[in-house]
Design a protein around this motif. Structure first.
Motif, short mmCIF file in Angstrom:
data_model
loop_
_atom_site.label_atom_id
_atom_site.label_comp_id
_atom_site.label_asym_id
_atom_site.label_seq_id
_atom_site.Cartn_x
_atom_site.Cartn_y
_atom_site.Cartn_z
N ARG A 246 72.05 13.77 47.09
CA ARG A 246 71.25 14.77 47.79
C ARG A 246 72.15 15.54 48.75
O ARG A 246 73.10 14.99 49.31
CB ARG A 246 70.12 14.10 48.57
CG ARG A 246 69.12 13.40 47.69
CD ARG A 246 68.06 12.75 48.52
NE ARG A 246 68.70 11.70 49.35
CZ ARG A 246 68.10 10.61 49.75
NH1 ARG A 246 66.85 10.39 49.43
NH2 ARG A 246 68.73 9.73 50.49
N SER A 247 71.85 16.81 48.96
CA SER A 247 72.69 17.62 49.83
C SER A 247 72.67 17.11 51.27
O SER A 247 73.68 17.18 51.97
CB SER A 247 72.27 19.09 49.77
OG SER A 247 70.94 19.24 50.20
N GLU A 248 71.54 16.55 51.72
CA GLU A 248 71.48 16.01 53.08
C GLU A 248 72.45 14.83 53.22
O GLU A 248 73.10 14.68 54.25
CB GLU A 248 70.06 15.51 53.42
CG GLU A 248 68.98 16.55 53.29
CD GLU A 248 68.39 16.61 51.89
OE1 GLU A 248 68.25 15.57 51.23
OE2 GLU A 248 68.09 17.73 51.45
N ARG B 216 66.82 12.91 43.90
CA ARG B 216 66.10 13.10 45.15
C ARG B 216 65.46 11.80 45.65
O ARG B 216 65.46 11.50 46.83
CB ARG B 216 65.03 14.18 44.96
CG ARG B 216 64.41 14.69 46.21
CD ARG B 216 63.52 15.93 46.04
NE ARG B 216 62.78 16.04 44.80
CZ ARG B 216 63.13 16.80 43.75
NH1 ARG B 216 64.23 17.51 43.80
NH2 ARG B 216 62.40 16.86 42.66
N TYR C 77 75.16 14.36 51.44
CA TYR C 77 76.51 14.92 51.38
C TYR C 77 76.91 15.48 52.74
O TYR C 77 78.02 15.24 53.22
CB TYR C 77 76.60 16.00 50.30
CG TYR C 77 77.96 16.64 50.24
CD1 TYR C 77 79.03 15.97 49.66
CD2 TYR C 77 78.18 17.91 50.76
CE1 TYR C 77 80.29 16.55 49.60
CE2 TYR C 77 79.42 18.49 50.72
CZ TYR C 77 80.47 17.81 50.14
OH TYR C 77 81.72 18.39 50.11
N ASP C 78 75.99 16.23 53.38
CA ASP C 78 76.28 16.79 54.70
C ASP C 78 76.55 15.68 55.71
O ASP C 78 77.48 15.78 56.52
CB ASP C 78 75.11 17.65 55.18
CG ASP C 78 74.94 18.91 54.35
OD1 ASP C 78 75.90 19.31 53.66
OD2 ASP C 78 73.83 19.50 54.40
#
Length: 89
Positions: free
Chosen positions: A41-43, A21, A45-46
């Motif tokens: 982090r998923s953000e 994170r 990746y998006d």
């Protein structure tokens, strides 16, 4: 600089999640000294997926421009007329 951690560091999941994170870049997880996988982090990746989609769209549009310049196109009315004729619409 890329952050590399051994897979055993993932045992403390809270600390590993905090590391990912707080990292500004993806974290490479190694096994026996070799890169095994990457965690981000998923953000991030998006955002990466969105950028890849944009790059694909740009490539399709560039290909369409080349085809248009080469005269390899059919106008919309002619195409619709050919579809109607082909499918008896």
């Amino acid at each position: 600089m890329t952050l590399c951690v051994p897979v055993r560091d993932m045992k403390d999941t809270a600390a590993f999640a905090r590391l990912v994170r707080e990292s500004s870049e993806p974290v490479t997880v190694t096994k026996n000294g070799y890169s095994e996988f990457v965690v981000m982090r998923s953000e991030d990746y998006d955002l990466m997926c969105e950028e890849v989609a944009k790059a694909r769209l740009v490539r399709v549009l560039a290909d369409a421009d080349k085809a248009y310049e080469a005269g390899e196109y059919v106008d919309g009315d002619s195409y619709i007329a050919s579809l109607k004729g082909r499918y008896d619409l």
